[in-house]
Design a protein around this motif. Structure first.
Motif, PDB file in Angstrom:
ATOM      1  N   TYR A 103       0.823  -1.218   0.000  1.00 49.60           N
ATOM      2  CA  TYR A 103       0.000   0.000   0.000  1.00 49.60           C
ATOM      3  C   TYR A 103       0.858   1.270   0.000  1.00 49.60           C
ATOM      4  O   TYR A 103       0.388   2.328   0.381  1.00 49.60           O
ATOM      5  N   GLY A 104       2.126   1.131  -0.400  1.00 47.95           N
ATOM      6  CA  GLY A 104       3.003   2.297  -0.497  1.00 47.95           C
ATOM      7  C   GLY A 104       2.953   2.884  -1.895  1.00 47.95           C
ATOM      8  O   GLY A 104       2.350   2.298  -2.810  1.00 47.95           O
ATOM      9  N   PRO A 105       3.605   4.021  -2.086  1.00 49.95           N
ATOM     10  CA  PRO A 105       3.554   4.692  -3.390  1.00 49.95           C
ATOM     11  C   PRO A 105       4.156   3.881  -4.532  1.00 49.95           C
ATOM     12  O   PRO A 105       3.820   4.117  -5.694  1.00 49.95           O
ATOM     13  N   THR A 106       5.038   2.923  -4.216  1.00 50.01           N
ATOM     14  CA  THR A 106       5.581   2.082  -5.293  1.00 50.01           C
ATOM     15  C   THR A 106       4.988   0.670  -5.229  1.00 50.01           C
ATOM     16  O   THR A 106       5.443  -0.231  -5.935  1.00 50.01           O
ATOM     17  N   GLY A 107       3.993   0.474  -4.372  1.00 51.08           N
ATOM     18  CA  GLY A 107       3.437  -0.865  -4.169  1.00 51.08           C
ATOM     19  C   GLY A 107       2.358  -1.222  -5.176  1.00 51.08           C
ATOM     20  O   GLY A 107       1.762  -0.358  -5.831  1.00 51.08           O
ATOM     21  N   LEU A 108       2.094  -2.504  -5.243  1.00 54.03           N
ATOM     22  CA  LEU A 108       1.133  -3.051  -6.206  1.00 54.03           C
ATOM     23  C   LEU A 108      -0.257  -2.431  -6.046  1.00 54.03           C
ATOM     24  O   LEU A 108      -0.950  -2.166  -7.037  1.00 54.03           O
ATOM     25  N   TYR A 109      -0.680  -2.222  -4.798  1.00 52.41           N
ATOM     26  CA  TYR A 109      -2.036  -1.690  -4.575  1.00 52.41           C
ATOM     27  C   TYR A 109      -2.095  -0.166  -4.665  1.00 52.41           C
ATOM     28  O   TYR A 109      -3.171   0.409  -4.726  1.00 52.41           O
ATOM     29  N   GLY A 110      -0.937   0.469  -4.603  1.00 52.17           N
ATOM     30  CA  GLY A 110      -0.906   1.936  -4.624  1.00 52.17           C
ATOM     31  C   GLY A 110      -1.047   2.500  -3.220  1.00 52.17           C
ATOM     32  O   GLY A 110      -1.462   1.818  -2.282  1.00 52.17           O
ATOM     33  N   SER A 111      -0.710   3.758  -3.098  1.00 50.57           N
ATOM     34  CA  SER A 111      -0.641   4.411  -1.796  1.00 50.57           C
ATOM     35  C   SER A 111      -1.971   4.347  -1.041  1.00 50.57           C
ATOM     36  O   SER A 111      -3.031   4.673  -1.582  1.00 50.57           O
ATOM     37  N   ALA A 112      -1.889   3.941   0.221  1.00 49.65           N
ATOM     38  CA  ALA A 112      -3.104   3.891   1.049  1.00 49.65           C
ATOM     39  C   ALA A 112      -3.754   5.274   1.162  1.00 49.65           C
ATOM     40  O   ALA A 112      -4.972   5.376   1.301  1.00 49.65           O
ATOM     41  N   ASP A 113      -2.954   6.326   1.100  1.00 51.45           N
ATOM     42  CA  ASP A 113      -3.552   7.672   1.156  1.00 51.45           C
ATOM     43  C   ASP A 113      -4.503   7.893  -0.019  1.00 51.45           C
ATOM     44  O   ASP A 113      -5.504   8.589   0.098  1.00 51.45           O
ATOM     45  N   VAL A 114      -4.143   7.301  -1.163  1.00 51.30           N
ATOM     46  CA  VAL A 114      -5.005   7.421  -2.345  1.00 51.30           C
ATOM     47  C   VAL A 114      -6.187   6.457  -2.234  1.00 51.30           C
ATOM     48  O   VAL A 114      -7.335   6.828  -2.451  1.00 51.30           O
ATOM     49  N   VAL A 115      -5.887   5.208  -1.838  1.00 52.18           N
ATOM     50  CA  VAL A 115      -6.942   4.190  -1.753  1.00 52.18           C
ATOM     51  C   VAL A 115      -8.055   4.651  -0.807  1.00 52.18           C
ATOM     52  O   VAL A 115      -9.245   4.468  -1.093  1.00 52.18           O
ATOM     53  N   PHE A 116      -7.663   5.278   0.308  1.00 51.49           N
ATOM     54  CA  PHE A 116      -8.669   5.647   1.311  1.00 51.49           C
ATOM     55  C   PHE A 116      -9.101   7.104   1.240  1.00 51.49           C
ATOM     56  O   PHE A 116      -9.842   7.570   2.112  1.00 51.49           O
ATOM     57  N   TRP A 117      -8.664   7.800   0.197  1.00 51.84           N
ATOM     58  CA  TRP A 117      -9.105   9.192   0.003  1.00 51.84           C
ATOM     59  C   TRP A 117     -10.632   9.310  -0.041  1.00 51.84           C
ATOM     60  O   TRP A 117     -11.214  10.201   0.598  1.00 51.84           O
ATOM     61  N   PRO A 118     -11.332   8.437  -0.770  1.00 52.28           N
ATOM     62  CA  PRO A 118     -12.801   8.586  -0.817  1.00 52.28           C
ATOM     63  C   PRO A 118     -13.445   8.521   0.566  1.00 52.28           C
ATOM     64  O   PRO A 118     -14.424   9.223   0.824  1.00 52.28           O
ATOM     65  N   PHE A 127     -10.642  25.363  -7.287  1.00 51.47           N
ATOM     66  CA  PHE A 127      -9.706  26.223  -6.565  1.00 51.47           C
ATOM     67  C   PHE A 127      -9.845  27.682  -6.983  1.00 51.47           C
ATOM     68  O   PHE A 127      -9.971  27.997  -8.172  1.00 51.47           O
ATOM     69  N   LYS A 128      -9.780  28.561  -5.993  1.00 52.21           N
ATOM     70  CA  LYS A 128      -9.661  29.983  -6.292  1.00 52.21           C
ATOM     71  C   LYS A 128      -8.278  30.221  -6.910  1.00 52.21           C
ATOM     72  O   LYS A 128      -7.345  29.446  -6.649  1.00 52.21           O
ATOM     73  N   PRO A 129      -8.150  31.259  -7.710  1.00 54.13           N
ATOM     74  CA  PRO A 129      -6.843  31.539  -8.320  1.00 54.13           C
ATOM     75  C   PRO A 129      -5.760  31.619  -7.239  1.00 54.13           C
ATOM     76  O   PRO A 129      -5.987  32.189  -6.169  1.00 54.13           O
ATOM     77  N   GLY A 130      -4.638  31.029  -7.516  1.00 53.36           N
ATOM     78  CA  GLY A 130      -3.506  31.115  -6.595  1.00 53.36           C
ATOM     79  C   GLY A 130      -3.433  29.995  -5.595  1.00 53.36           C
ATOM     80  O   GLY A 130      -2.391  29.797  -4.958  1.00 53.36           O
ATOM     81  N   VAL A 131      -4.519  29.225  -5.439  1.00 54.56           N
ATOM     82  CA  VAL A 131      -4.466  28.114  -4.479  1.00 54.56           C
ATOM     83  C   VAL A 131      -3.676  26.967  -5.094  1.00 54.56           C
ATOM     84  O   VAL A 131      -3.930  26.577  -6.237  1.00 54.56           O
ATOM     85  N   VAL A 132      -2.734  26.464  -4.343  1.00 58.13           N
ATOM     86  CA  VAL A 132      -1.912  25.352  -4.830  1.00 58.13           C
ATOM     87  C   VAL A 132      -2.395  24.075  -4.153  1.00 58.13           C
ATOM     88  O   VAL A 132      -2.421  23.978  -2.925  1.00 58.13           O
ATOM     89  N   GLY A 133      -2.793  23.108  -4.958  1.00 57.19           N
ATOM     90  CA  GLY A 133      -3.294  21.844  -4.403  1.00 57.19           C
ATOM     91  C   GLY A 133      -2.213  21.113  -3.631  1.00 57.19           C
ATOM     92  O   GLY A 133      -1.059  21.112  -4.029  1.00 57.19           O
ATOM     93  N   ARG A 134      -2.613  20.508  -2.520  1.00 52.70           N
ATOM     94  CA  ARG A 134      -1.592  19.839  -1.708  1.00 52.70           C
ATOM     95  C   ARG A 134      -2.084  18.507  -1.148  1.00 52.70           C
ATOM     96  O   ARG A 134      -1.491  17.982  -0.216  1.00 52.70           O
ATOM     97  N   THR A 135      -3.171  17.966  -1.671  1.00 51.31           N
ATOM     98  CA  THR A 135      -3.609  16.645  -1.212  1.00 51.31           C
ATOM     99  C   THR A 135      -3.300  15.612  -2.293  1.00 51.31           C
ATOM    100  O   THR A 135      -2.965  15.964  -3.430  1.00 51.31           O
ATOM    101  N   VAL A 136      -3.480  14.344  -1.940  1.00 48.43           N
ATOM    102  CA  VAL A 136      -3.188  13.297  -2.927  1.00 48.43           C
ATOM    103  C   VAL A 136      -4.100  13.394  -4.142  1.00 48.43           C
ATOM    104  O   VAL A 136      -3.745  12.960  -5.231  1.00 48.43           O
ATOM    105  N   ALA A 137      -5.276  13.967  -3.970  1.00 46.15           N
ATOM    106  CA  ALA A 137      -6.237  14.018  -5.073  1.00 46.15           C
ATOM    107  C   ALA A 137      -6.256  15.365  -5.777  1.00 46.15           C
ATOM    108  O   ALA A 137      -6.781  15.471  -6.881  1.00 46.15           O
TER     109      ALA A 137
END
Ligand code: FAD
Length: 254
Positions: A154-169, A235-245
């Motif tokens: 469940y890591g970023p290089t793992g087969l299932y992909g990052s748990a942060d992404v998997v559990f984002w929903p 996003f409002k102009p100037g906001v920089v995204g910082r989450t996995v999604a």
């Protein structure tokens, strides 16, 4: 301080059961009043349908969220099992969802609990806010789950992909949506593929986690103020995204 553990496993001798029991012991020792919703033991109904309402605003066509909103303003409008869960949830300062990961998400009974209990008109919508203005702002919630896969899988290089992404929903779309401060999840890695000593270590780590709740930084989500409703909640102009999604969203708005 009140804690609600919503626990979803069909086997009372499972590792999930052991985690639930350890959480009850530790939290009580720390002064929490603890309530457990043991969904399988309760025979909790997973499917959302018209039987969930005592009186329908439209008996001819079921619009589930509209009926939830109607029930919210009707005396005893929700079915008794939903009312009971709502009362527990509204009392709780801390919510822990304890479950085995099934198909990269909740077992159906827990998803059904969310569908039926996280009711429109009570917990969101109809004048109740969402996300950083959500009903449960100031309260904490987090996921505690067991997996078949390892943490590396469940890591970023793992087969299932990052748990942060998997559990984002779940972490964003359910817990953050309702305004909770979402604490980092606890992953009990592959308990069925380890030995007794390994499982004892997991339970010790779980206990340590429960004892350190006050030191944990909640996950970082964008505040509702970062989005422009007139622009379709982007996003409002100037906001920089910082989450996995939302990291790529920054490029789209620039
Ligand atoms: P159990 O099998 O109940 O327990 C493991 C071991 O712990 C057993 O030997 C038990 O006796 C022992 N134990 C119990 N109590 C204690 C205790 N107090 N101390 C020490 N040992 C104890 N995995 C994924 O990673 N991703 C998926 O998408 C996924 N999808 C799935 C879909 C389905 C439908 C199913 C059935 C499984 C899926 N899995 C998946 C695997 C699943 O997540 C794991 O099997 C589950 O998380 C293991 O937890 P458990 O509580 O069921 O373990």
């Amino acid at each position: 301080m009140e804690a609600l553990i919503v626990y979803a496993h069909p086997e009372p001798k499972s590792f999930n059961a052991a985690m639930k029991e350890r959480a009850v012991e530790v939290l009580i020792s720390e002064g929490w009043a603890v309530t457990v919703s043991d969904l399988y033991a309760m025979g909790f109904k997973a499917q959302a349908d018209g039987d969930d309402f005592s009186r329908r605003s439209d008996p001819d066509y079921l619009k589930y969220a509209a009926e939830q909103t109607h029930a919210a303003t009707t005396a005893d409008g929700f079915a008794p099992d939903i009312r009971a869960e709502l009362e527990k949830l509204i009392r709780a300062d801390l919510l822990i969802l304890q479950f085995p990961v099934w198909w990269f998400g909740f077992p159906a009974i827990l998803k059904g609990w969310v569908d039926r209990v996280f009711a429109a008109g009570v917990l969101y919508g109809g004048g109740v806010g969402m996300f950083s203005r959500g009903r449960f702002k100031g309260r904490r919630a987090f996921l505690s789950f067991t997996t078949g896969g390892t943490a590396a899988t469940y890591g970023p290089t793992g087969l299932y992909g990052s748990a942060d992404v998997v559990f984002w929903p779940i972490q964003n779309g359910i817990l953050n949506f309702l305004g909770y401060s979402v604490l980092p999840y606890f992953q009990a890695e592959a308990p069925s593929k380890t030995d007794d000593a390994g499982r004892a270590e997991i339970l010790t780590a779980w206990e340590s986690r429960l004892l350190s709740l006050d030191t944990l930084e909640p996950l970082d989500f964008h505040d509702l103020e970062d989005f422009d409703q007139q622009a379709g909640w982007t996003f409002k102009p100037g906001v920089v995204g910082r989450t996995v999604a939302q990291s790529s969203g920054a490029k789209a708005s620039e």
